[in-house]
Design a protein around this motif. Structure first.
Motif, PDB file in Angstrom:
ATOM      1  N   GLY A 101       5.819  11.479   7.185  1.00  0.00           N
ATOM      2  CA  GLY A 101       5.324  11.225   8.295  1.00  0.00           C
ATOM      3  C   GLY A 101       6.082  11.827   9.355  1.00  0.00           C
ATOM      4  N   MET A 102       5.626  11.846  10.633  1.00  0.00           N
ATOM      5  CA  MET A 102       6.432  12.484  11.795  1.00  0.00           C
ATOM      6  C   MET A 102       6.264  11.506  12.888  1.00  0.00           C
ATOM      7  SD  MET A 102       6.767  16.071  13.368  1.00  0.00           S
ATOM      8  CE  MET A 102       4.998  15.954  14.025  1.00  0.00           C
ATOM      9  N   THR A 103       7.297  10.893  13.765  1.00  0.00           N
ATOM     10  CA  THR A 103       7.236  10.142  14.891  1.00  0.00           C
ATOM     11  C   THR A 103       8.462  10.283  15.744  1.00  0.00           C
ATOM     12  OG1 THR A 103       7.088   7.781  15.550  1.00  0.00           O
ATOM     13  CG2 THR A 103       7.934   8.302  13.707  1.00  0.00           C
ATOM     14  N   GLY A 104       8.196  10.138  16.805  1.00  0.00           N
ATOM     15  CA  GLY A 104       9.430  10.144  17.902  1.00  0.00           C
ATOM     16  C   GLY A 104      10.343   8.772  17.651  1.00  0.00           C
TER      17      GLY A 104
ATOM     18  N   LEU B 201       1.003  -1.199  -0.034  1.00  0.00           N
ATOM     19  CA  LEU B 201       0.046  -0.045   0.003  1.00  0.00           C
ATOM     20  C   LEU B 201       0.614   1.169  -0.003  1.00  0.00           C
ATOM     21  CD1 LEU B 201      -2.807   1.290   0.506  1.00  0.00           C
ATOM     22  CD2 LEU B 201      -2.456   1.205   2.846  1.00  0.00           C
ATOM     23  N   MET B 202       1.940   1.369   0.768  1.00  0.00           N
ATOM     24  CA  MET B 202       2.665   2.483   0.811  1.00  0.00           C
ATOM     25  C   MET B 202       3.418   2.746  -0.297  1.00  0.00           C
ATOM     26  SD  MET B 202       2.256   3.428   3.962  1.00  0.00           S
ATOM     27  CE  MET B 202       3.574   4.534   4.342  1.00  0.00           C
TER      28      MET B 202
ATOM     29  N   GLN C 248      15.023  -0.157   3.944  1.00  0.00           N
ATOM     30  CA  GLN C 248      14.938  -1.579   3.377  1.00  0.00           C
ATOM     31  C   GLN C 248      13.555  -1.743   2.730  1.00  0.00           C
ATOM     32  OE1 GLN C 248      15.954  -4.396   6.217  1.00  0.00           O
ATOM     33  NE2 GLN C 248      18.370  -4.221   5.774  1.00  0.00           N
ATOM     34  N   LEU C 249      12.390  -1.470   3.346  1.00  0.00           N
ATOM     35  CA  LEU C 249      11.115  -1.823   3.155  1.00  0.00           C
ATOM     36  C   LEU C 249      10.421  -0.662   2.086  1.00  0.00           C
ATOM     37  CD1 LEU C 249       9.439  -3.033   6.042  1.00  0.00           C
ATOM     38  CD2 LEU C 249      10.169  -4.412   4.122  1.00  0.00           C
ATOM     39  N   TYR C 250      10.912   0.488   2.413  1.00  0.00           N
ATOM     40  CA  TYR C 250      10.119   1.737   1.780  1.00  0.00           C
ATOM     41  C   TYR C 250      10.996   2.559   0.746  1.00  0.00           C
ATOM     42  CZ  TYR C 250       6.713   0.076   5.049  1.00  0.00           C
ATOM     43  OH  TYR C 250       6.030  -0.373   5.946  1.00  0.00           O
ATOM     44  N   GLN C 251      12.123   2.130   1.021  1.00  0.00           N
ATOM     45  CA  GLN C 251      13.214   3.173   0.450  1.00  0.00           C
ATOM     46  C   GLN C 251      13.011   4.690   1.043  1.00  0.00           C
ATOM     47  OE1 GLN C 251      11.609   0.796  -1.787  1.00  0.00           O
ATOM     48  NE2 GLN C 251      13.145  -0.431  -1.200  1.00  0.00           N
ATOM     49  N   LEU C 252      13.088   4.713   2.281  1.00  0.00           N
ATOM     50  CA  LEU C 252      12.646   6.121   2.795  1.00  0.00           C
ATOM     51  C   LEU C 252      13.623   6.267   3.824  1.00  0.00           C
ATOM     52  CD1 LEU C 252       8.676   5.838   3.849  1.00  0.00           C
ATOM     53  CD2 LEU C 252       9.725   7.017   1.903  1.00  0.00           C
TER      54      LEU C 252
END
Length: 171
Positions: A74-77, A65-66, A88-92
Motif C-alpha cells: 500500500g501507499m500512504t503519507g 483479514l490482512m 508488530q501486527l502484520y510483520q510489514l
C-alpha cells in the motif's frame, strides 16, 4: 425543528429506494444502508416500501483479514509514523520513497475564528475576492460545505415563514 437526516443532503430518494450520500465525497454510496432500523424508519417516512434488514453472518478483525493475503502492499503519507504498529501486527516494513519533484505548496499561517459564522463568512469572502489570483483551485472539505448548507436550511426553517408572499420572522 431538529432533524437528524436531511433529504438531498444525507440521502436522496430515487425510484422506490433511498440512496445514502457519502458525507466526505458528496457522492452516492451504492449498496450502503443505515443500521438499527434507521433505514426502515426513513423509508417509511418517505412513503417507500420498507425493505428487510440485512443479517450479519460473521465478522473478522482487520488484522486477521490482512493475514489471509500472501502479499500486502500500500501507499500512504503516514505509514512511517505507524511503522512499529505495522511491524508488530502484520510483520510489514514501512519505507519512505522520496518525491520526484520538490513541494511547491505555500503554507500560510492558520486563521482562527471565534464562531462558525465568522468562519463561514471568511470562507465566502475568500472565494468572492478571488484570493487564488494565480488560478489555483481552492480545496474545500465536502463535509464542511454540507454543514454550512444544513445551517442555512435550519435558519430558513426556523426564521422565515411565507405568509401572503411576505417574509416574516418566526415567533
Amino acid at each position: 425543528m431538529e432533524v437528524l437526516l436531511v433529504k438531498d443532503i444525507d440521502y436522496i430518494v430515487t425510484g422506490n429506494s433511498i440512496k445514502l450520500i457519502n458525507e466526505f465525497t458528496g457522492r452516492i454510496a451504492e449498496k450502503r444502508r443505515w443500521p438499527d432500523s434507521m433505514q426502515s424508519a426513513l423509508e417509511s417516512k418517505e412513503g417507500l416500501p420498507v425493505k428487510r434488514e440485512g443479517q450479519t453472518l460473521g465478522s473478522i478483525t482487520l488484522q486477521h483479514l490482512m493475514c489471509l493475503f500472501k502479499k500486502v502492499s500500500g501507499m500512504t503519507g503516514t505509514a512511517v509514523l505507524a511503522a512499529q504498529e505495522f511491524d508488530q501486527l502484520y510483520q510489514l516494513k514501512a519505507c519512505v520513497i522520496p518525491p520526484r519533484k520538490s513541494c511547491i505548496r505555500i503554507d500560510k499561517s492558520d486563521r482562527v475564528f471565534s464562531t462558525k459564522s465568522e468562519k463561514n463568512i471568511a470562507h465566502g469572502q475568500r472565494v468572492l475576492e478571488g484570493e487564488n489570483l494565480d488560478r489555483r483551485k481552492a480545496l474545500y472539505k465536502y463535509s464542511d460545505l454540507v454543514e454550512q448548507q444544513r445551517q442555512v436550511i435550519h435558519q430558513l426553517r426556523d426564521d422565515i415563514l411565507l405568509s401572503d408572499g411576505v417574509h416574516q420572522k418566526a415567533k
